[in-house]
Design a protein around this motif. Structure first.
Motif, PDB file in Angstrom:
ATOM      1  N   LEU A 534       0.840  -1.215   0.000  1.00 24.75           N
ATOM      2  CA  LEU A 534       0.000   0.000   0.000  1.00 24.75           C
ATOM      3  C   LEU A 534       0.866   1.251   0.000  1.00 24.75           C
ATOM      4  CD1 LEU A 534      -2.812   1.276   0.173  1.00 24.75           C
ATOM      5  CD2 LEU A 534      -2.680   1.037   2.679  1.00 24.75           C
ATOM      6  N   GLU A 535       1.955   1.183   0.760  1.00 27.00           N
ATOM      7  CA  GLU A 535       2.854   2.335   0.812  1.00 27.00           C
ATOM      8  C   GLU A 535       3.459   2.607  -0.562  1.00 27.00           C
ATOM      9  OE1 GLU A 535       6.642   3.962   3.491  1.00 27.00           O
ATOM     10  OE2 GLU A 535       6.137   1.823   3.475  1.00 27.00           O
ATOM     11  N   LEU A 548       0.554  13.303   7.244  1.00 24.59           N
ATOM     12  CA  LEU A 548       0.004  12.309   8.167  1.00 24.59           C
ATOM     13  C   LEU A 548       0.229  10.884   7.681  1.00 24.59           C
ATOM     14  CD1 LEU A 548      -1.647  11.694  10.705  1.00 24.59           C
ATOM     15  CD2 LEU A 548      -3.729  11.949   9.316  1.00 24.59           C
ATOM     16  N   VAL A 549       0.234  10.673   6.349  1.00 27.75           N
ATOM     17  CA  VAL A 549       0.280   9.316   5.805  1.00 27.75           C
ATOM     18  C   VAL A 549       1.578   8.598   6.174  1.00 27.75           C
ATOM     19  CG1 VAL A 549       0.251   7.932   3.685  1.00 27.75           C
ATOM     20  CG2 VAL A 549      -1.332   9.845   3.970  1.00 27.75           C
ATOM     21  N   GLY A 554       4.422   4.499   9.428  1.00 28.73           N
ATOM     22  CA  GLY A 554       5.482   4.216  10.404  1.00 28.73           C
ATOM     23  C   GLY A 554       4.937   3.494  11.634  1.00 28.73           C
ATOM     24  N   ILE A 555       3.802   4.001  12.114  1.00 30.26           N
ATOM     25  CA  ILE A 555       3.163   3.350  13.280  1.00 30.26           C
ATOM     26  C   ILE A 555       2.770   1.923  12.944  1.00 30.26           C
ATOM     27  CG2 ILE A 555       1.119   3.382  14.760  1.00 30.26           C
ATOM     28  CD1 ILE A 555       1.234   6.454  14.589  1.00 30.26           C
ATOM     29  N   CYS A 560       3.654  -3.775  13.725  1.00 30.32           N
ATOM     30  CA  CYS A 560       3.794  -5.116  13.155  1.00 30.32           C
ATOM     31  C   CYS A 560       5.068  -5.781  13.669  1.00 30.32           C
ATOM     32  CB  CYS A 560       3.810  -5.028  11.619  1.00 30.32           C
ATOM     33  SG  CYS A 560       2.165  -4.814  10.893  1.00 30.32           S
ATOM     34  N   GLU A 561       6.165  -5.017  13.673  1.00 31.47           N
ATOM     35  CA  GLU A 561       7.424  -5.564  14.175  1.00 31.47           C
ATOM     36  C   GLU A 561       7.310  -5.916  15.661  1.00 31.47           C
ATOM     37  OE1 GLU A 561      10.404  -2.715  13.346  1.00 31.47           O
ATOM     38  OE2 GLU A 561      10.356  -3.005  11.160  1.00 31.47           O
TER      39      GLU A 561
END
Length: 732
Positions: A534-535, A548-549, A554-555, A560-561
């Motif tokens: 998606l990125e 904001l995107v 990043g969040i 996920c990590e």
């Protein structure tokens, strides 16, 4: 109160039986004593000897009055009983009588009470004679020796305790009784400075023999002398049985029966102490101390000592008799054991087979066969209780004479037999068996463990002669071994079943964890890939230029990590707890391996303005270790240190040898953990309350994993936190 010497002399003249002329004719020694009343620092007292042999006080000097607190007017004309306590008066009167009887000056020591306070006195008593050569007066000179006696008492007490300890030590060390008695009489005579000490042993008819003697009396030894005292049984036996003692300070002044005086005099005895030696409630003998030089005033401490030693001798006698009983029982036992030696050898072989085998069927079948052969039985059976109503015959060995006719028995058919067996009691009886009825002897022994009765062991012999007691004991012994073997075999069988079940569960758990690992990791991996895709798409569309995107992506990526690490940690922790992954052991050299683990942290530590030091001792032995687990442990501890160490503080990694144990430690300064929190830091998901979880991040499983991995490596980990420093130490 001062006494005028002239008045005192006049009083003595008036008190004398012959008046002034008699006194003028007497020796000048009395006049000299009277003239010294007010000048000498010694207690002087005067006692009149009356015609009837009684004694009355005439006078005393000021020193005597000052030391004793007795005034002249309170003393004059009174008897010893009117001045002193009954015990003291009796002792004083005995000395006065001795001086009169011996007709010479005597010296003695005695303890008297004045105004309720005991004190010791050394007294010289001199008799005075009148013109008719009758002793009419005694002049006494006394010196207070209380301080000397108290000093001596301390040493005597120590000697007394040493004497008792020496005797007790001999008793406890198992020395022969006669040696104990011989040594005891020697020690007593030496300690009491007496002339003779003996031990008198009673016979059945209450005569006795002297079995031990220590003496300095000239003449024939009394050792081995058999004494029959006609007065003893009538007057003293019951008294001694009750623990009573006899204390004689002068045999001629003690009111003894003439036969007793004659007996004691024949042994040259002037004074004695007799203490009974009791064996439980029985009178075993007497401990006797003789004083032969002169009468003797026995002290209470001496009497108490003799009582205590007599008690010790009673213990020694009892110990010896018990030992003799043990020896007799041992002899009987050896005699019986000789009779059953051949049987026991075979029984031992059966027992060894029982203990070595875990196959119930094989070992019990062997027992029935071997036992029947050893005891020459025609039949041997082992039966088990099936329920409350019947028993099942599980194993049997029989000859052709008695083929097996039944496979079970109803308990109700033999109520008396099974009632006893259920009470764990063996029994034997005669029964009739066989097609052609024949009477045989049957022995039944119960087989039971701590919880229940399992069954019974039966033996049948073609004879009406009863089984011997040792045969019954041996059969019961085999029955007990059978109980152990049955329980052991059944426990082993159950354990084997459990092992198989656990192996099955272990495989299921391993498969489950693998499936769970796949199922947990797959969604996170898919989410991460979808976010990356998606990125990339949004980047092509130019949407990422919106501020904001990128933050949201990043969040998403960080979470996920974080979630992936949490899943990995949880699965690792679960695998370690299940202990289903074997270790792969590799020999590593810490000198070369440890720096490669620590170096990657230097840049991070530098950026956080912390200091890092690495110390590795020389000549460390190589470690046989699972390198993956050890690397994970060191990494987790360093991550933990980097995370919580403030800027400007230090992190240290050390490897060293402590008492042949290899130690690895990771420490950091600037941080101190309280004792309450220290005990919980290895708990999964535990965080120190004062730390901000959002600031430090992490899964909360790092130290829990470290603890589990250290245990998996068969090592230990300790943590200490004090003086603003925290140290984790691993010992291999």
């Amino acid at each position: 109160m001062n006494i005028n010497p002239l008045e005192s002399t006049a009083e003595l003249i008036q008190a004398s039986p012959s008046g002034a002329m008699a006194l003028h004719e007497e020796s000048t020694s009395e006049q000299l004593l009277l003239s010294m009343y007010n000048s000498v620092e010694a207690s002087i007292f005067v006692v009149d000897v009356l015609e009837n042999g009684d004694f009355r006080y005439v006078g005393l000097n000021p020193t005597h009055e000052r030391w004793t607190g007795i005034r002249l007017e309170d003393l004059r004309g009174k008897t010893p009983e009117e001045i002193l306590s009954p015990v003291d008066a009796a002792n004083v009167r005995q000395h006065y009588s001795e001086c009169v009887r011996c007709s010479k000056t005597i010296c003695y020591e005695q303890c008297l009470q004045f105004q309720g306070i005991p004190s010791w006195w050394k007294t010289t008593l001199t008799p005075l004679r009148n013109s008719n050569s009758r002793i009419y007066r005694l002049i006494g000179t006394s010196k207070n020796i209380t301080a000397i006696k108290q000093a001596e008492a301390g040493g005597i007490d120590a000697q007394r305790e040493e004497l008792k300890d020496a005797i007790a030590e001999q008793i406890h060390s198992g020395v022969e009784l006669q040696i104990i008695i011989n040594q005891t009489v020697k020690r007593i005579r030496s300690f009491l400075e007496s002339d003779r000490v003996i031990v008198y042993r009673f016979q059945v008819d209450w005569s006795g023999i002297i079995i031990a003697e220590s003496t300095v009396v000239a003449g024939t030894s009394l050792l081995g002398t058999n004494i029959k005292d006609a007065c003893f049984r009538e007057k003293y036996i019951e008294r001694y049985k009750r623990g009573g003692i006899q204390v004689l300070e002068d045999i001629y002044a003690a009111g003894l029966h003439p036969c007793q005086i004659d007996l004691l005099a024949s042994f040259q005895v002037k004074a004695n102490v007799v203490v009974p030696i009791l064996l439980k409630q029985d009178l075993w003998g007497l401990l006797i101390v003789h004083h032969c030089r002169s009468p003797r005033q026995w002290q209470q401490t001496e009497i108490d000592l003799l009582k205590q030693i007599a008690t010790q001798l009673g213990i020694a006698v009892q110990q010896t008799e018990l030992q003799q009983q043990i020896e007799n029982l041992k002899a009987q036992f050896n005699s019986q054991m000789q009779l059953i030696f051949n049987y026991e050898a075979v029984v031992r072989r059966i027992t060894e087979k029982i203990r070595d085998s875990l196959d119930e069927t094989q070992l019990l079948q062997t027992v029935t066969q071997e036992l029947a052969k050893v005891l020459k039985a025609d039949s041997c059976q082992i039966e088990f209780y099936n329920n409350c109503c019947n028993v099942v015959i599980a194993y049997e060995y029989t000859t052709s004479k008695f083929p097996c006719q039944e496979s079970s028995r109803q308990i109700a058919d033999f109520p008396e037999i099974y009632q006893k067996l259920l009470q764990k009691e063996p029994l034997q009886f005669v029964q009739v068996v066989g097609v052609n009825p024949q009477a045989v002897m049957t022995l039944a022994c119960p087989i039971f463990d701590a919880q229940r009765i399992l069954g019974n062991l039966w033996l049948t012999r073609q004879t009406q002669e009863a089984f011997a007691e040792f045969e019954i004991q041996l059969v019961q012994q085999i029955a007990n071994e059978c109980a152990i073997a049955i329980c052991q075999a059944r426990l082993y069988k159950a354990a084997q079943a459990q092992v198989k079940e656990l192996e099955k569960l272990k495989h299921l758990k391993k498969d489950f964890l693998r499936a769970l690992s796949h199922e947990l990791r797959t969604p996170i991996t898919s989410i991460s890939l979808a976010a990356q895709t998606l990125e990339s798409v949004l980047q092509q569309e130019g949407v990422l230029e919106i501020e904001l995107v990128p933050q949201l992506f990043g969040i998403l990526q960080n979470e996920c990590e974080r979630e992936s690490k949490l899943i990995n940690d949880l699965l690792t922790l679960t695998y370690l707890e299940a202990d289903i992954e074997p270790m792969t052991l590799i020999a590593i050299d810490l000198q070369t391996w440890l720096p490669s683990i620590v170096e990657p942290f230097r840049e991070r530590i530098y950026c956080q303005q912390q200091q890092l030091s690495l110390s590795i001792a020389k000549e460390l032995p190589s470690l046989q270790i699972d390198i993956t687990d050890l690397e994970r442990i060191i990494t987790e501890l360093l991550n933990n240190a980097c995370k919580y160490t403030p800027g400007g503080e230090a992190i240290a990694v050390s490897a060293y040898l402590k008492a042949d144990t290899v130690c690895l430690s990771v420490s950091n300064t600037g941080v101190e953990i309280s004792s309450d929190e220290l005990s919980r830091i290895f708990d999964p998901f535990y965080r120190i309350p004062k730390n901000d979880p959002w600031k430090y991040g992490g899964t909360g499983l790092g130290l829990a994993l470290v603890k589990k991995m250290v245990k998996h490596l068969k090592a230990t980990i300790d943590v200490e936190s004090a003086d603003n420093k925290t140290t984790f130490t691993i010992q291999f």
